[in-house]
Design a protein around this motif. Sequence first.
Motif, short mmCIF file in Angstrom:
data_model
loop_
_atom_site.label_atom_id
_atom_site.label_comp_id
_atom_site.label_asym_id
_atom_site.label_seq_id
_atom_site.Cartn_x
_atom_site.Cartn_y
_atom_site.Cartn_z
N GLY A 342 0.79 -1.21 0.00
CA GLY A 342 0.00 0.00 0.00
C GLY A 342 0.83 1.27 0.00
N MET A 343 2.04 1.20 -0.55
CA MET A 343 2.89 2.38 -0.68
C MET A 343 3.88 2.17 -1.81
N THR A 344 4.47 3.25 -2.28
CA THR A 344 5.41 3.17 -3.40
C THR A 344 6.75 2.63 -2.94
N ILE A 345 7.56 2.21 -3.91
CA ILE A 345 8.91 1.71 -3.60
C ILE A 345 9.74 2.78 -2.90
N PRO A 346 9.76 4.04 -3.40
CA PRO A 346 10.53 5.06 -2.68
C PRO A 346 10.07 5.22 -1.23
N ASP A 347 8.77 5.12 -0.99
CA ASP A 347 8.26 5.24 0.38
C ASP A 347 8.71 4.07 1.24
N ILE A 348 8.73 2.87 0.65
CA ILE A 348 9.19 1.69 1.41
C ILE A 348 10.66 1.86 1.79
N PHE A 349 11.47 2.32 0.83
CA PHE A 349 12.88 2.57 1.12
C PHE A 349 13.03 3.59 2.25
N GLU A 350 12.27 4.67 2.14
CA GLU A 350 12.42 5.76 3.11
C GLU A 350 11.92 5.37 4.50
N LYS A 351 10.78 4.68 4.57
CA LYS A 351 10.14 4.43 5.86
C LYS A 351 10.59 3.13 6.51
N LYS A 352 10.94 2.13 5.69
CA LYS A 352 11.24 0.82 6.28
C LYS A 352 12.63 0.31 5.92
N GLY A 353 13.29 0.96 4.97
CA GLY A 353 14.67 0.61 4.64
C GLY A 353 14.79 -0.41 3.53
N GLU A 354 16.00 -0.45 2.92
CA GLU A 354 16.24 -1.37 1.80
C GLU A 354 16.18 -2.83 2.23
N ALA A 355 16.69 -3.15 3.43
CA ALA A 355 16.69 -4.54 3.89
C ALA A 355 15.26 -5.10 3.95
N TYR A 356 14.34 -4.29 4.42
CA TYR A 356 12.94 -4.72 4.50
C TYR A 356 12.39 -4.97 3.09
N PHE A 357 12.72 -4.07 2.16
CA PHE A 357 12.25 -4.22 0.78
C PHE A 357 12.81 -5.50 0.15
N ARG A 358 14.09 -5.80 0.39
CA ARG A 358 14.69 -7.00 -0.19
C ARG A 358 14.02 -8.26 0.35
N ALA A 359 13.64 -8.25 1.62
CA ALA A 359 12.94 -9.40 2.20
C ALA A 359 11.57 -9.59 1.54
N LEU A 360 10.91 -8.48 1.22
CA LEU A 360 9.64 -8.56 0.51
C LEU A 360 9.82 -9.21 -0.86
N GLU A 361 10.92 -8.86 -1.54
CA GLU A 361 11.19 -9.44 -2.86
C GLU A 361 11.30 -10.96 -2.78
N THR A 362 12.02 -11.45 -1.77
CA THR A 362 12.18 -12.90 -1.61
C THR A 362 10.82 -13.57 -1.39
N ASP A 363 9.99 -12.94 -0.58
CA ASP A 363 8.66 -13.48 -0.32
C ASP A 363 7.83 -13.55 -1.60
N VAL A 364 7.95 -12.53 -2.44
CA VAL A 364 7.21 -12.50 -3.70
C VAL A 364 7.64 -13.66 -4.61
N ILE A 365 8.94 -13.90 -4.71
CA ILE A 365 9.43 -14.98 -5.59
C ILE A 365 8.86 -16.32 -5.14
N ARG A 366 8.86 -16.56 -3.85
CA ARG A 366 8.32 -17.82 -3.35
C ARG A 366 6.86 -18.00 -3.81
N LYS A 367 6.10 -16.93 -3.75
CA LYS A 367 4.70 -17.00 -4.18
C LYS A 367 4.59 -17.25 -5.68
N LEU A 368 5.53 -16.66 -6.44
CA LEU A 368 5.45 -16.78 -7.90
C LEU A 368 5.79 -18.17 -8.41
N ARG A 369 6.39 -19.01 -7.58
CA ARG A 369 6.68 -20.38 -8.00
C ARG A 369 5.40 -21.15 -8.32
N GLU A 370 4.28 -20.68 -7.78
CA GLU A 370 3.01 -21.37 -8.02
C GLU A 370 2.34 -20.90 -9.32
N LYS A 371 2.86 -19.84 -9.93
CA LYS A 371 2.25 -19.27 -11.13
C LYS A 371 2.70 -20.02 -12.40
#
Length: 464
Positions: A342-371
């Motif tokens: 519910g927020m843009t990538i720049p906002d995620i970087f600013e408010k939660k940091g790059e490490a948090y964003f990278r963890a989200l990316e890993t979670d997304v890939i796991r979900k995409l294995r089912e596609k």
Amino acid sequence: MEIMKYAIQGYEDVAAEHLLGIFGNPIKHTLSPVIHDTLSDALGLSERYVPFCVKDEDLSRCVKLAYDEGVLGLNITVPHKQHVMESLVNVDIAAKTIGAVNTLVRVEGGYKGYNTDMPGLAKALETEGIALKDETVIMLGAGGAARAVAYMCVSYGAKQVYIVNRTFARAQAIADDMNAFTEKTVVQAVASEDYQSIPDGKYLMIQCTSVGLHEGDGMPFDFGDAFYAMAKAGVDLIYNPAQTPFLKEMAKLGVPAVNGLKMLLYQGILAYELWNNLKVSEALTDKVYLALQDAIYGKKRGDNIVLIGYMGAGKTTVGKALAKKLGYEFIDTDLYIEAQEGMTIPDIFEKKGEAYFRALETDVIRKLREKTHCVIATGGGLPLRKENSDLLKEVGTVYYLMADADTTYARVKHCTNRPLLQCDDPYAKIQAMMKERGPVYARACHIRVRTDHGTLEEVMDEIK
């Protein structure tokens, strides 16, 4: 054609404008047709590759017969690599020095012999970031392949090469020949019981024995962890199984190491280039490598198309167009994350940091294995984690879209949604990041495709 009497079962009725082939005995398990038929199909050439089972006593006759009947080119494998030289009109200097031929090229009056094993292995090492110039090398074993490996080392400028072997005389014979070739003492034979005489240091370690081919095999030499820890990089010429005891030892010690599949790939690519007087592109080479992996190890990925690369490489533009063309769903991992958070990538970087964003990316890939039936465009930093790059290869076939720094800058210089480019000199940042990330992207992909040359349609043709 009379030569077709020697074709193995399943190839007797092959028809094409030109024939290629391989002489060996036994030969039914060869993977060479995967390499060469994939190349011919991709290049639109009417050529087919045939394995011929040729006995020792028939070799000379079959070489002459193949030439007389117009066979364009041949590979030679065991047990004929030495004996075949007697049936050739010329032999390349490298093949003469190595004492083995694996490729025959048509010339006036007959075939000329080459050895593409050596430059094939050198090219494989180059793709792994391993340069032989001024390198110190330990070779394990002095069997048939070792002579080509030793010649490669000295030809490409290795500073010192140690050949460790149980039969000292065999290692010494190779050392003597290579030192005579270079006219200096570069190669030193070492009896296996004297392995501790090799000075402490960091070495490129090349496993040249057949130990590891069979289930239950142990290490080629039982020298212990302290010896193998001297490796700064390891290569095993065996490619099946994919993980040999030697490679497992390297992994345990944290040493980067590869098997011999890329050597098989590049020796075949080089032979094909000699036969057809052409240059095979990186993208096509990658496709052949993927076909080899599938043939040997089985296909272990989904049917999706995954696009990786630096920002501005064209992942979104190419991805949307390709999805429309194929009738696939298009997924942008950055947009997927924005919708989820519910927020843009720049906002995620600013408010939660790059490490948090990278963890989200890993979670997304796991979900995409089912596609299935998706074209997936990833964020530029997503493949940088090894966990992510490994997961992507399960999701689908991974394409690395490549563009030079000038093209990339022209594409992104007016973008305001690129957090990593919010700096004083974005062009310099692009250059630095591309240099850093390029090798990582190359290791993370199956196939490389340039997007800074050609039309969108041509880029899509390279992908599917």
